[in-house]
Motif scaffolding. Sequence first.
Motif, PDB file in Angstrom:
ATOM      1  N   ASP A   1      -5.634  -1.754  -7.299  1.00 47.40           N
ATOM      2  CA  ASP A   1      -5.553  -2.003  -5.854  1.00 47.40           C
ATOM      3  C   ASP A   1      -5.154  -0.740  -5.104  1.00 47.40           C
ATOM      4  O   ASP A   1      -5.697  -0.440  -4.032  1.00 47.40           O
ATOM      5  CB  ASP A   1      -4.551  -3.125  -5.558  1.00 47.40           C
ATOM      6  CG  ASP A   1      -5.069  -4.498  -5.947  1.00 47.40           C
ATOM      7  OD1 ASP A   1      -6.294  -4.638  -6.135  1.00 47.40           O
ATOM      8  OD2 ASP A   1      -4.250  -5.431  -6.062  1.00 47.40           O
ATOM      9  N   ALA A   2      -4.214   0.011  -5.654  1.00 49.53           N
ATOM     10  CA  ALA A   2      -3.760   1.251  -5.011  1.00 49.53           C
ATOM     11  C   ALA A   2      -4.868   2.309  -5.035  1.00 49.53           C
ATOM     12  O   ALA A   2      -5.065   3.045  -4.056  1.00 49.53           O
ATOM     13  CB  ALA A   2      -2.508   1.776  -5.701  1.00 49.53           C
TER      14      ALA A   2
ATOM     15  N   ARG B   1     -10.888  -4.351 -13.787  1.00 49.36           N
ATOM     16  CA  ARG B   1      -9.474  -4.731 -13.815  1.00 49.36           C
ATOM     17  C   ARG B   1      -9.019  -5.042 -15.238  1.00 49.36           C
ATOM     18  O   ARG B   1      -9.725  -5.701 -15.992  1.00 49.36           O
ATOM     19  CB  ARG B   1      -9.237  -5.960 -12.927  1.00 49.36           C
ATOM     20  CG  ARG B   1      -9.351  -5.634 -11.439  1.00 49.36           C
ATOM     21  CD  ARG B   1      -9.201  -6.872 -10.568  1.00 49.36           C
ATOM     22  NE  ARG B   1      -9.223  -6.484  -9.166  1.00 49.36           N
ATOM     23  CZ  ARG B   1      -8.149  -6.197  -8.451  1.00 49.36           C
ATOM     24  NH1 ARG B   1      -6.953  -6.277  -9.014  1.00 49.36           N
ATOM     25  NH2 ARG B   1      -8.238  -5.847  -7.185  1.00 49.36           N
TER      26      ARG B   1
ATOM     27  N   TYR C   1      -7.441   1.202  -2.452  1.00 45.01           N
ATOM     28  CA  TYR C   1      -6.868   1.359  -1.112  1.00 45.01           C
ATOM     29  C   TYR C   1      -7.023   2.797  -0.622  1.00 45.01           C
ATOM     30  O   TYR C   1      -7.408   3.046   0.523  1.00 45.01           O
ATOM     31  CB  TYR C   1      -5.394   0.966  -1.172  1.00 45.01           C
ATOM     32  CG  TYR C   1      -4.613   1.117   0.116  1.00 45.01           C
ATOM     33  CD1 TYR C   1      -4.618   0.111   1.085  1.00 45.01           C
ATOM     34  CD2 TYR C   1      -3.841   2.254   0.354  1.00 45.01           C
ATOM     35  CE1 TYR C   1      -3.883   0.242   2.249  1.00 45.01           C
ATOM     36  CE2 TYR C   1      -3.104   2.390   1.522  1.00 45.01           C
ATOM     37  CZ  TYR C   1      -3.126   1.379   2.465  1.00 45.01           C
ATOM     38  OH  TYR C   1      -2.384   1.513   3.621  1.00 45.01           O
TER      39      TYR C   1
ATOM     40  N   CYS D   1      -0.199   5.597   0.610  1.00 48.98           N
ATOM     41  CA  CYS D   1      -0.243   4.785  -0.612  1.00 48.98           C
ATOM     42  C   CYS D   1       1.157   4.406  -1.096  1.00 48.98           C
ATOM     43  O   CYS D   1       1.394   3.256  -1.471  1.00 48.98           O
ATOM     44  CB  CYS D   1      -1.006   5.538  -1.695  1.00 48.98           C
ATOM     45  SG  CYS D   1      -1.350   4.567  -3.179  1.00 48.98           S
TER      46      CYS D   1
ATOM     47  N   PHE E   1       2.286   0.539  -1.334  1.00 54.52           N
ATOM     48  CA  PHE E   1       2.582   0.021  -2.674  1.00 54.52           C
ATOM     49  C   PHE E   1       4.006   0.445  -3.041  1.00 54.52           C
ATOM     50  O   PHE E   1       4.957  -0.177  -2.611  1.00 54.52           O
ATOM     51  CB  PHE E   1       1.530   0.514  -3.673  1.00 54.52           C
ATOM     52  CG  PHE E   1       0.153  -0.044  -3.380  1.00 54.52           C
ATOM     53  CD1 PHE E   1      -0.271  -1.219  -3.969  1.00 54.52           C
ATOM     54  CD2 PHE E   1      -0.702   0.590  -2.479  1.00 54.52           C
ATOM     55  CE1 PHE E   1      -1.521  -1.768  -3.674  1.00 54.52           C
ATOM     56  CE2 PHE E   1      -1.944   0.053  -2.168  1.00 54.52           C
ATOM     57  CZ  PHE E   1      -2.357  -1.129  -2.770  1.00 54.52           C
ATOM     58  N   ASP E   2       4.155   1.470  -3.818  1.00 52.20           N
ATOM     59  CA  ASP E   2       5.459   2.046  -4.126  1.00 52.20           C
ATOM     60  C   ASP E   2       5.204   3.431  -4.700  1.00 52.20           C
ATOM     61  O   ASP E   2       4.069   3.778  -5.030  1.00 52.20           O
ATOM     62  CB  ASP E   2       6.254   1.168  -5.103  1.00 52.20           C
ATOM     63  CG  ASP E   2       5.512   0.930  -6.406  1.00 52.20           C
ATOM     64  OD1 ASP E   2       5.455   1.875  -7.220  1.00 52.20           O
ATOM     65  OD2 ASP E   2       4.995  -0.183  -6.616  1.00 52.20           O
TER      66      ASP E   2
ATOM     67  N   GLU F   1      -3.551  -4.669 -12.324  1.00 52.81           N
ATOM     68  CA  GLU F   1      -4.206  -4.971 -11.060  1.00 52.81           C
ATOM     69  C   GLU F   1      -3.638  -4.153  -9.899  1.00 52.81           C
ATOM     70  O   GLU F   1      -4.376  -3.695  -9.022  1.00 52.81           O
ATOM     71  CB  GLU F   1      -4.094  -6.466 -10.733  1.00 52.81           C
ATOM     72  CG  GLU F   1      -4.836  -7.382 -11.689  1.00 52.81           C
ATOM     73  CD  GLU F   1      -3.996  -7.799 -12.888  1.00 52.81           C
ATOM     74  OE1 GLU F   1      -4.465  -8.663 -13.661  1.00 52.81           O
ATOM     75  OE2 GLU F   1      -2.870  -7.261 -13.043  1.00 52.81           O
ATOM     76  N   ARG F   2      -2.316  -3.963  -9.885  1.00 55.38           N
ATOM     77  CA  ARG F   2      -1.685  -3.238  -8.778  1.00 55.38           C
ATOM     78  C   ARG F   2      -2.156  -1.771  -8.751  1.00 55.38           C
ATOM     79  O   ARG F   2      -2.378  -1.204  -7.683  1.00 55.38           O
ATOM     80  CB  ARG F   2      -0.164  -3.318  -8.893  1.00 55.38           C
ATOM     81  CG  ARG F   2       0.598  -2.727  -7.709  1.00 55.38           C
ATOM     82  CD  ARG F   2       2.094  -3.047  -7.832  1.00 55.38           C
ATOM     83  NE  ARG F   2       2.860  -2.426  -6.772  1.00 55.38           N
ATOM     84  CZ  ARG F   2       2.998  -2.906  -5.544  1.00 55.38           C
ATOM     85  NH1 ARG F   2       2.385  -4.043  -5.205  1.00 55.38           N
ATOM     86  NH2 ARG F   2       3.737  -2.284  -4.638  1.00 55.38           N
TER      87      ARG F   2
ATOM     88  N   THR G   1       3.617   3.663  -8.318  1.00 55.76           N
ATOM     89  CA  THR G   1       2.218   3.232  -8.331  1.00 55.76           C
ATOM     90  C   THR G   1       1.328   4.278  -7.672  1.00 55.76           C
ATOM     91  O   THR G   1       0.209   4.545  -8.135  1.00 55.76           O
ATOM     92  CB  THR G   1       2.067   1.874  -7.620  1.00 55.76           C
ATOM     93  OG1 THR G   1       2.865   0.900  -8.302  1.00 55.76           O
ATOM     94  CG2 THR G   1       0.622   1.414  -7.603  1.00 55.76           C
TER      95      THR G   1
END
Length: 297
Positions: A36-37, A27, A40, A105, A109-110, A32-33, A113
Amino acid sequence: MTPELKQFITTYSRRVNQLLERALPARIPGGERLLDAMSYSLLGAGKRVRPILVYASAEAVNGDMQAALVDACACAVECMHAYSLIHDDLPAMDDDDLRRGEPTCHIAFDEATAILAGDALQCLAFETLLNVDAPASQVVAVARELGRASGATGMVVGQAIDLGAVDTSPSMDLLEQMHVHKTGALIEAAVIMGAVASGIEERKTLRALRTFAKAVGLSFQVQDDILDVTSDTASLGKRTGADQERNKPTYVSLLGLDEAKRKAQQLHEEAIDALAGFGSKAGILRDLSAYIVQRSA
């Protein structure tokens, strides 16, 4: 599914999942996001067909399935596959909201991302291969195979053909070209990479494995098209009937359901014939071909 295949999938799915967890980058503050994506999409529930094919191909040529380069190939093809799914699900592409029974995804998330996570996973695929302490010629060969199968001569051009085929009536030849590239290219790469990572250079062997993999790649897509009209969302983990809603050509829409089933069986027989010169070590490859055309999810 045979007991041998079930055990093989259990063993090597667990192995590649552990390796993928370790392959993810550390990280970075503010990022971080993104991680995470990536995690995921990469570590979620999945059949792991492509990495399993890497290991099964290595076994078929008497390779060392514990070799670092074989492991790296298994991880790399799954990273590339995960990237392709993220981008394929985007609103500008297939606009799907469900994948493997979970929100896609870009929904979880968005959109931005998700795009970046796919980009990063594609890079991670090659980084994983290039970090291995193995003969340079083998590393270059497997990286070249993955690049060829993933870009404008492989998966990406297949996606482009797919998008261009919406609301059209393509020929069977064009439909096959689409899926040879979009679905089949990465499956073919997985099989060839497993053999090359095991030190195989003999053209006859690689040619037979390519023939096997091309047939399996197409049968995988034919069965996907069949399941899209015969299964349900809960079983598949993604929306069924989506191709019909978007007026996308499929083997079922062009051939009809019964002919599509016959096509899948024919491709399975072609795959088995291609392995005629291989011994019992190719048993898992044979079982995988049968599983792909018999699966219900």
